[in-house]
Write an enzyme that holds these catalytic residues in place. Structure first.
Site, mmCIF file in Angstrom:
data_model
loop_
_atom_site.group_PDB
_atom_site.id
_atom_site.type_symbol
_atom_site.label_atom_id
_atom_site.label_comp_id
_atom_site.label_asym_id
_atom_site.label_seq_id
_atom_site.Cartn_x
_atom_site.Cartn_y
_atom_site.Cartn_z
ATOM 1 N N ASP A 137 0.897 -1.104 -0.128
ATOM 2 C CA ASP A 137 -0.060 -0.017 -0.013
ATOM 3 C C ASP A 137 0.869 1.214 -0.002
ATOM 4 O OD1 ASP A 137 -2.655 -1.348 0.435
ATOM 5 O OD2 ASP A 137 -1.600 -2.112 1.938
ATOM 6 N N LYS A 141 -0.895 9.873 0.821
ATOM 7 C CA LYS A 141 -0.907 11.265 1.522
ATOM 8 C C LYS A 141 0.346 11.323 2.487
ATOM 9 C CE LYS A 141 -5.851 11.625 1.159
ATOM 10 N NZ LYS A 141 -7.029 11.229 1.656
HETATM 11 C C1 LIG Z 1 -1.804 -2.990 -2.442
HETATM 12 S S1 LIG Z 1 -1.947 -4.528 -1.833
HETATM 13 C C2 LIG Z 1 -0.850 -5.637 -2.693
HETATM 14 C C3 LIG Z 1 -1.278 -7.091 -2.964
HETATM 15 C C4 LIG Z 1 -0.185 -7.903 -3.980
HETATM 16 N N1 LIG Z 1 0.870 -7.880 -3.386
HETATM 17 C C5 LIG Z 1 -0.397 -7.390 -5.253
HETATM 18 O O1 LIG Z 1 0.542 -6.941 -5.750
HETATM 19 O O2 LIG Z 1 -1.745 -7.510 -6.142
HETATM 20 C C6 LIG Z 1 -1.124 -4.718 -0.145
HETATM 21 C C7 LIG Z 1 -1.410 -5.768 0.669
HETATM 22 O O3 LIG Z 1 -0.685 -5.957 1.640
HETATM 23 C C8 LIG Z 1 -1.429 -6.445 2.797
HETATM 24 N N2 LIG Z 1 -0.610 -5.754 4.298
HETATM 25 C C9 LIG Z 1 -0.469 -4.519 4.418
HETATM 26 N N3 LIG Z 1 0.415 -4.341 5.465
HETATM 27 C C10 LIG Z 1 0.429 -5.587 5.753
HETATM 28 C C11 LIG Z 1 1.135 -6.375 6.990
HETATM 29 N N4 LIG Z 1 1.932 -5.337 7.916
HETATM 30 N N5 LIG Z 1 1.106 -7.413 7.107
HETATM 31 C C12 LIG Z 1 0.715 -8.385 6.397
HETATM 32 N N6 LIG Z 1 -0.055 -7.842 5.129
HETATM 33 C C13 LIG Z 1 0.154 -6.690 5.046
HETATM 34 C C14 LIG Z 1 -2.631 -5.796 2.664
HETATM 35 O O4 LIG Z 1 -3.653 -6.502 3.351
HETATM 36 C C15 LIG Z 1 -2.823 -5.838 1.112
HETATM 37 O O5 LIG Z 1 -3.443 -7.200 0.641
#
Ligand SMILES: C[S@@+](CC[C@H](N)C(=O)[O-])C[C@H]1O[C@@H](n2cnc3c(N)ncnc32)[C@H](O)[C@@H]1O
Length: 233
Positions: A137, A141
């Protein structure tokens, strides 16, 4: 006795917000039916990876695997290697469990928990051969930058979990985050940049792996994909 507010420990800043996203009945069922086979419960205690996978093999950790497409594809393509995925989004975990069971993959395990805790508590020093973080993610911002998972402390932690020579592979389609990742990774004394000139990987490396869901979304929006590859010294 009432707790005094100024003595409460500060709430940890998380890199995600759990959204009550829609989970399909098949994904929900997969969480129940296939967790015993693929799931690893979070416990603040070090995992025995050879015991978990039933063999001694190189292990890749994918953090935030989303719907797990890329992770499953790698597990199927590289049967001599083990793959551990960490995610907090339950529909995505259900999606992966469903596909994993259908494919009958054996070298894959999944943890439903914050990857920072998993790295701190469940993975020992020098235990991993590779860590992948694809399209985390971007928290675009400024006031949310503190939520970005890629921070110096996080990178030092994950580098400490890699064996000497182990790989760190990050990708993002958000240019300001890519620049920030490069600074943070180049600033980690345990890591050496594999890209010529100490920057991002070239386009050939980008094409060498299949696109993830968020990558495809970024590309539809016209974003340039940046890849970073480092090795543990
Ligand atoms: C923007 S999505 C990208 C998903 C995948 N890697 C892709 O490229 O399609 C980011 C993912 O990271 C997961 N995520 C964010 N912070 C995390 C954390 N601290 N531990 C485990 N998962 C996390 C979120 O739930 C989300 O599904």
């Amino acid at each position: 006795m009432q707790q005094s507010f100024d003595k409460r420990p500060p709430r940890a800043i998380r890199s995600y917000v759990i959204r009550a996203g829609r989970i399909t009945s098949a994904q929900q069922r997969a969480l129940g039916e296939h967790w015993a086979r693929y799931g690893v419960d979070y416990q603040p205690r070090e995992l025995d990876l050879p015991l978990l996978f039933g063999r001694v093999a190189p292990c890749t950790l994918e953090i935030g695997f989303g719907n797990g497409e890329h992770l499953l594809e790698r597990a199927l393509a590289q049967p001599a290697q083990d793959f551990l995925g960490v995610e907090v989004h339950r529909p995505g975990i259900g999606h992966l469990l469903l596909a994993a069971a259908k494919a009958g993959v054996t070298n894959l395990r999944v943890i439903d928990h914050d990857a920072v805790d998993v790295l701190q508590q469940q993975l020992g020093p020098d235990s991993l051969d590779e860590v992948q973080l694809l399209f985390p993610d971007p928290w675009p911002k400024k006031r949310h930058h503190k939520r970005r998972i890629v921070q110096p402390g996080f990178v030092a932690l994950l580098a400490s979990r890699l064996r000497a020579g182990g790989r760190v592979h990050f990708a993002t389609d958000w240019e300001p985050y890519a620049e920030d990742m490069l600074l943070v990774l180049n600033g980690c004394s345990l890591l050496a940049n594999c890209a010529d000139g100490g920057g991002f990987l070239g386009i050939d490396a980008v094409e060498a792996r299949s696109a993830t869901r968020f990558q495809r979304r970024g590309e539809r929006l016209g974003h340039r994909v940046r890849e970073l590859l480092f090795r543990r010294r």
